[in-house]
Write an enzyme that holds these catalytic residues in place. Structure first.
Site, mmCIF file in Angstrom:
data_model
loop_
_atom_site.group_PDB
_atom_site.id
_atom_site.type_symbol
_atom_site.label_atom_id
_atom_site.label_comp_id
_atom_site.label_asym_id
_atom_site.label_seq_id
_atom_site.Cartn_x
_atom_site.Cartn_y
_atom_site.Cartn_z
ATOM 1 N N ASP A 1 0.869 -1.224 0.044
ATOM 2 C CA ASP A 1 0.013 -0.068 0.000
ATOM 3 C C ASP A 1 0.909 1.327 -0.071
ATOM 4 O O ASP A 1 0.926 2.351 -0.576
ATOM 5 C CB ASP A 1 -0.902 0.010 1.166
ATOM 6 C CG ASP A 1 -1.767 1.078 1.260
ATOM 7 O OD1 ASP A 1 -2.877 1.411 0.513
ATOM 8 O OD2 ASP A 1 -1.305 2.036 2.203
ATOM 9 N N LYS B 1 1.262 4.334 -3.125
ATOM 10 C CA LYS B 1 1.004 5.668 -3.090
ATOM 11 C C LYS B 1 2.431 6.564 -3.339
ATOM 12 O O LYS B 1 2.320 7.604 -3.768
ATOM 13 C CB LYS B 1 0.667 5.980 -1.266
ATOM 14 C CG LYS B 1 -0.682 5.553 -0.909
ATOM 15 C CD LYS B 1 -0.800 5.478 0.567
ATOM 16 C CE LYS B 1 -2.007 4.644 0.848
ATOM 17 N NZ LYS B 1 -2.335 4.541 2.270
#
Ligand SMILES: NC(=O)c1ccc[n+]([C@@H]2O[C@H](COP(=O)([O-])OP(=O)(O)OC[C@H]3O[C@@H](n4cnc5c(N)ncnc54)[C@H](OP(=O)(O)O)[C@@H]3O)[C@@H](O)[C@H]2O)c1
Length: 431
Positions: free
Chosen positions: A204, A208
């Protein structure tokens, strides 16, 4: 005030979708004053029409199929908060763009993989894809780079981009508990998913980071080239040693322009306790950018959850209402450069290494020799406890070295049988 309202369709009525509906409803007068027009949700879609969602949704047109909502002629902007890196979320956005709708999404997994193609489609259609919510939730980092920092060159950025990992590491440090126990607690509290893989293995954060690098450095997104390590192997012992050495362990995403290209890496690292990012605790996120003229700027806030994520989505909707349309990666796609990737093998840094040894004569010499043979120079050594029957930890920090040399040294130490388990190592960042 224009009498043409902006009409919104929301696909996904989970944590974020309901948050968006709440803000647009509770803040409607200030939002319409700021936009010079009303912003109204007109249609919604989710899987289960009968689910109680804590909000009266009876005034909105229900679409059991989000793809049908993407073609609804009465909608100007669709919000995609279904999730997933492919499948229905991607189809939904593609169809919406083809049907002349602006898009706002919080879906970092999708943008990290398919963002460039989606950006091209949106450009051709003359539509915007807003992604503020996809990175660091309530922190307006995309806007900061696009607006406040738009006139300078960013050469480095780094941050805590995953609240779940930061919560786990903060709790482990404060309570001395181990990783598995704190992860279970995070799941009970709703800070970690039932399947926490994406969070704790760093994926994750990598999604980003890839999005931020592309925006900050003006190059095509390149998620595959991000070096990724997670936090599963971090032990209370390492956290305690980090403290003794004047560091805190954080999972950071870091992207940097180097002479040979862009280096993108996600891994746990020891950061000096004296740096502001060491004090970003719990579920909070932070991003630091470093640029010409301005130096460092830092942004901190809640990186996930209903309110923060929905705040970012609503900000993107307001930009669209005000016709402040932007490119997904800030530059038009034909102006984005191909990313020259600086491979991880080119990385040099300082390291912490921990060895569990039976405390016998010659053990330390074996470790020192293996490091020396591989060109790794030690900076400091710490030992806790003495026992001839039980393994005790020996910890050292190194001067700047390349990781391949350190790994060769650690493998030699493991082969020599002076350690009872594989040595652990963590990178040290000095910023
Ligand atoms: N939660 C956060 O804090 C956060 C933060 C930043 C970004 N995001 C991103 O925001 C997105 C949504 O996250 P979330 O936490 O709100 O997810 P969530 O609570 O799991 O909600 C997902 C929603 O999508 C609906 N859905 C799933 N499959 C569907 C389908 N085939 N057709 C129509 N609707 C479908 C579900 O319907 P039912 O309710 O009927 O099952 C549910 O309402 C994800 O991309 C996530 O990565 C979330």
């Amino acid at each position: 005030m224009s009498n043409t309202p902006l009409k919104i369709g929301i696909a996904g009525l989970g944590t974020v979708g309901i948050g968006v509906i709440k803000i647009l409803s509770e803040q409607s007068s200030i939002i319409s004053a700021r936009c010079g027009r009303e912003v109204n949700v007109v249609a919604i879609s989710a899987q289960d029409h009968t689910k109680e969602r804590g909000f009266d949704l009876s005034n909105y047109v229900w679409h059991s199929d989000p793809l049908a909502m993407a073609t609804n002629e009465n909608i100007d902007v669709v919000v995609e908060v279904i999730g997933g890196s492919s499948g229905v979320a991607k189809d939904f956005i593609e169809i919406a763009i083809k049907n002349q709708k602006h898009v706002v999404t919080a879906n970092k997994a999708l943008i990290a993989g398919a963002g460039l193609d989606l950006a091209r489609s949106a450009e051709l259609a003359g539509k915007t894809i807003g992604i503020e919510a996809a990175v660091a939730g309530g922190i307006p980092i995309v806007k900061a780079i696009r607006e406040g920092l738009s006139g300078i060159g960013i050469h480095q950025l780094f941050g805590i981009l995953n609240g779940t990992c930061n919560y786990i590491l903060s709790e482990m440090r404060e309570t001395g508990r181990d990783f598995d126990e704190v992860l279970r607690e995070a799941q009970d509290l709703g800070y970690a998913e039932a399947d926490p893989t994406f969070d704790i293995d760093g994926i994750d954060t990598a999604h980003k980071l890839a999005i931020l690098s592309s925006i900050a450095f003006g190059c095509e997104i390149n998620f595959e080239s991000v070096h990724v390590e997670g936090i599963r192997h971090i032990s209370p012992l390492d956290i305690q040693f980090a403290k003794d050495l004047g560091y805190r362990i954080k999972l950071l995403g870091m992207a940097k322009k180097t002479k040979i290209g862009i280096q993108q890496r996600v891994h746990p690292c020891m950061v000096p306790i004296s740096t502001p990012i060491a004090h970003v605790e719990g579920v909070y996120n932070a991003v630091v950018t470093e640029g010409s003229f301005v130096g460092q700027t830092m942004y901190e806030g809640r990186g996930a959850g209903e309110g923060p994520t929905a705040t970012a989505i609503v900000a993107d909707i307001i930009d669209i209402a005000l016709a402040r349309n932007t490119n997904l990666f800030l530059l038009p796609t034909d102006k984005l450069e191909k990313m020259h990737v600086a491979p991880m093998s080119s990385y040099r840094g300082s390291y912490y290494a921990r060895f569990m040894v039976i405390d016998k004569t010659g053990v330390f010499a074996t470790i020192a020799n293996a490091l020396n043979d591989n060109g790794v120079s030690m900076e400091s050594v710490l030992q806790r406890g003495r026992s001839e029957s039980e393994a005790v930890p020996v910890v050292l920090t190194t001067h700047e070295t390349d990781e391949a040399s350190l790994i060769r040294a650690l493998e030699a130490i493991e082969r020599s049988k002076v350690v009872v388990e594989p040595p652990r190592f963590i990178k040290i960042e000095s910023f």
